[in-house]
Enzyme design. Structure first.
Site, PDB file in Angstrom:
ATOM      1  N   SER A   8      49.639  11.953  66.999  1.00  0.00           N
ATOM      2  CA  SER A   8      50.525  11.051  66.265  1.00  0.00           C
ATOM      3  C   SER A   8      51.060   9.975  67.194  1.00  0.00           C
ATOM      4  O   SER A   8      51.775  10.263  68.163  1.00  0.00           O
ATOM      5  CB  SER A   8      51.694  11.828  65.657  1.00  0.00           C
ATOM      6  OG  SER A   8      52.633  10.937  65.097  1.00  0.00           O
ATOM      7  N   HIS A  33      46.821   9.721  63.955  1.00  0.00           N
ATOM      8  CA  HIS A  33      47.827   9.739  62.897  1.00  0.00           C
ATOM      9  C   HIS A  33      48.797   8.578  63.096  1.00  0.00           C
ATOM     10  O   HIS A  33      49.370   8.416  64.185  1.00  0.00           O
ATOM     11  CB  HIS A  33      48.577  11.070  62.936  1.00  0.00           C
ATOM     12  CG  HIS A  33      49.445  11.314  61.746  1.00  0.00           C
ATOM     13  ND1 HIS A  33      48.942  11.711  60.527  1.00  0.00           N
ATOM     14  CD2 HIS A  33      50.789  11.219  61.583  1.00  0.00           C
ATOM     15  CE1 HIS A  33      49.937  11.859  59.670  1.00  0.00           C
ATOM     16  NE2 HIS A  33      51.069  11.564  60.287  1.00  0.00           N
ATOM     17  N   ASP A  35      52.174   6.849  61.553  1.00  0.00           N
ATOM     18  CA  ASP A  35      53.318   7.005  60.664  1.00  0.00           C
ATOM     19  C   ASP A  35      53.908   5.653  60.299  1.00  0.00           C
ATOM     20  O   ASP A  35      54.322   4.884  61.180  1.00  0.00           O
ATOM     21  CB  ASP A  35      54.395   7.852  61.341  1.00  0.00           C
ATOM     22  CG  ASP A  35      54.013   9.318  61.413  1.00  0.00           C
ATOM     23  OD1 ASP A  35      53.716   9.897  60.353  1.00  0.00           O
ATOM     24  OD2 ASP A  35      54.000   9.877  62.524  1.00  0.00           O
ATOM     25  N   MET A  37      57.003   4.052  58.309  1.00  0.00           N
ATOM     26  CA  MET A  37      58.313   4.416  57.777  1.00  0.00           C
ATOM     27  C   MET A  37      59.094   3.153  57.417  1.00  0.00           C
ATOM     28  O   MET A  37      59.030   2.152  58.145  1.00  0.00           O
ATOM     29  CB  MET A  37      59.092   5.235  58.809  1.00  0.00           C
ATOM     30  CG  MET A  37      58.353   6.452  59.329  1.00  0.00           C
ATOM     31  SD  MET A  37      59.387   7.379  60.491  1.00  0.00           S
ATOM     32  CE  MET A  37      58.182   8.549  61.130  1.00  0.00           C
ATOM     33  N   HIS A  66      49.968   7.670  57.312  1.00  0.00           N
ATOM     34  CA  HIS A  66      50.931   8.473  56.552  1.00  0.00           C
ATOM     35  C   HIS A  66      52.058   7.551  56.091  1.00  0.00           C
ATOM     36  O   HIS A  66      52.882   7.106  56.894  1.00  0.00           O
ATOM     37  CB  HIS A  66      51.449   9.585  57.465  1.00  0.00           C
ATOM     38  CG  HIS A  66      52.435  10.498  56.829  1.00  0.00           C
ATOM     39  ND1 HIS A  66      53.088  11.484  57.540  1.00  0.00           N
ATOM     40  CD2 HIS A  66      52.896  10.606  55.556  1.00  0.00           C
ATOM     41  CE1 HIS A  66      53.894  12.145  56.739  1.00  0.00           C
ATOM     42  NE2 HIS A  66      53.810  11.617  55.537  1.00  0.00           N
ATOM     43  N   MET A  68      55.350   6.991  54.685  1.00  0.00           N
ATOM     44  CA  MET A  68      56.667   7.558  54.366  1.00  0.00           C
ATOM     45  C   MET A  68      57.545   6.413  53.877  1.00  0.00           C
ATOM     46  O   MET A  68      58.499   5.989  54.534  1.00  0.00           O
ATOM     47  CB  MET A  68      57.248   8.246  55.604  1.00  0.00           C
ATOM     48  CG  MET A  68      56.561   9.566  55.905  1.00  0.00           C
ATOM     49  SD  MET A  68      57.220  10.397  57.378  1.00  0.00           S
ATOM     50  CE  MET A  68      56.104   9.742  58.602  1.00  0.00           C
ATOM     51  N   MET A 137      54.630  18.895  55.417  1.00  0.00           N
ATOM     52  CA  MET A 137      55.571  18.487  56.457  1.00  0.00           C
ATOM     53  C   MET A 137      56.274  19.727  56.993  1.00  0.00           C
ATOM     54  O   MET A 137      56.918  20.460  56.246  1.00  0.00           O
ATOM     55  CB  MET A 137      56.591  17.493  55.903  1.00  0.00           C
ATOM     56  CG  MET A 137      56.022  16.134  55.525  1.00  0.00           C
ATOM     57  SD  MET A 137      55.223  15.276  56.906  1.00  0.00           S
ATOM     58  CE  MET A 137      56.587  15.144  58.072  1.00  0.00           C
ATOM     59  N   ASP A 176      52.010  18.473  59.606  1.00  0.00           N
ATOM     60  CA  ASP A 176      52.593  17.386  60.390  1.00  0.00           C
ATOM     61  C   ASP A 176      54.037  17.725  60.735  1.00  0.00           C
ATOM     62  O   ASP A 176      54.875  17.857  59.842  1.00  0.00           O
ATOM     63  CB  ASP A 176      52.528  16.089  59.564  1.00  0.00           C
ATOM     64  CG  ASP A 176      53.081  14.881  60.305  1.00  0.00           C
ATOM     65  OD1 ASP A 176      53.417  15.017  61.493  1.00  0.00           O
ATOM     66  OD2 ASP A 176      53.172  13.806  59.683  1.00  0.00           O
TER      67      ASP A 176
END
Length: 224
Positions: A8, A33, A35, A37, A66, A68, A137, A176
């Protein structure tokens, strides 16, 4: 079953993301990965489509993006255009999960759905037939470096069982949050096929070696 390791980038040095990608590649990672956000769905704020596009140009590894973010359907096409290979959205963040998954697949990426620690596995059941993978998660999303929630192992086992019994096409289970060599074996034994690890890799003195340790621990769980 072969367990895939996805470093990540949230735990990497954001001023040297190219180095983070190189570590993943040289360590034999299967995915990277990423993220995303928005500071609303989760408290943290990270990156957007331009950075994903830059990462795409800098690595041949598949990008596991991912999201979010609230209302992911509004910006999904931007991440597809940026070169995401896998995209997951949170069931808690949209009223239109199937629409999101259909859009992701039509855009040529693998479609995933993620659930927070407080969200039951049942929230995914209606979408089993539309999923390529599901993300459990194992920390509350937002900040890297949080401790692993032990109940996540049982949740993975329950999800794996429900998905297998559903009659839907096979889906991969991704975990994750707080993943380490210490819990990788239990997670793989419960049915996890993709392990996302941030601090356990980029916070290690030898991050390339840490990828190998994670993979070895996970494979031990598969053999048990």
């Amino acid at each position: 079953m072969s367990v895939r390791i996805a470093p990540s980038l949230l735990a990497a040095d954001f001023a040297r993301l190219a180095d983070g990608l190189r570590i993943a590649e040289e360590g034999g990672a299967d995915l990277v990965h990423v993220d995303v956000m928005d500071g609303h769905f989760v408290p943290n704020l990270t990156i957007g489509p331009p950075v994903v596009a830059a990462l795409r140009r800098a690595t041949k590894l598949p990008l596991d993006v991912h999201l979010m973010i609230e209302k992911p359907e509004a910006t999904l096409t931007q991440y597809l255009d940026a070169g995401a290979d896998w995209i997951s959205v949170h069931v808690e963040a949209t009223h239109h999960l199937q629409r999101c998954l259909d859009l992701i697949r039509k855009g040529g990426a693998r479609a995933g759905a993620a659930i927070n620690p407080g969200t039951p596995v049942e929230a995914l059941e209606a979408a089993f037939g539309d999923l390529d993978y599901a993300v459990v998660m194992s920390v509350n999303p937002g900040w890297g470096g949080q401790p692993f929630l032990p109940g996540s192992v049982a949740k993975v086992r329950l999800l794996r069982g429900r998905a297998s019994a559903s009659g839907a096409p096979p889906l991969a289970v991704e975990v994750d949050g707080g993943v380490t060599a210490g819990n990788a074996s239990a997670l793989a034994g419960a049915g996890a096929e993709i392990l996302v690890a941030g601090t356990a890799i980029y916070g290690d003195a030898d991050p390339r070696r840490s990828i190998e340790r994670l993979r070895a621990a996970a494979q031990e769980g598969v053999r048990v």
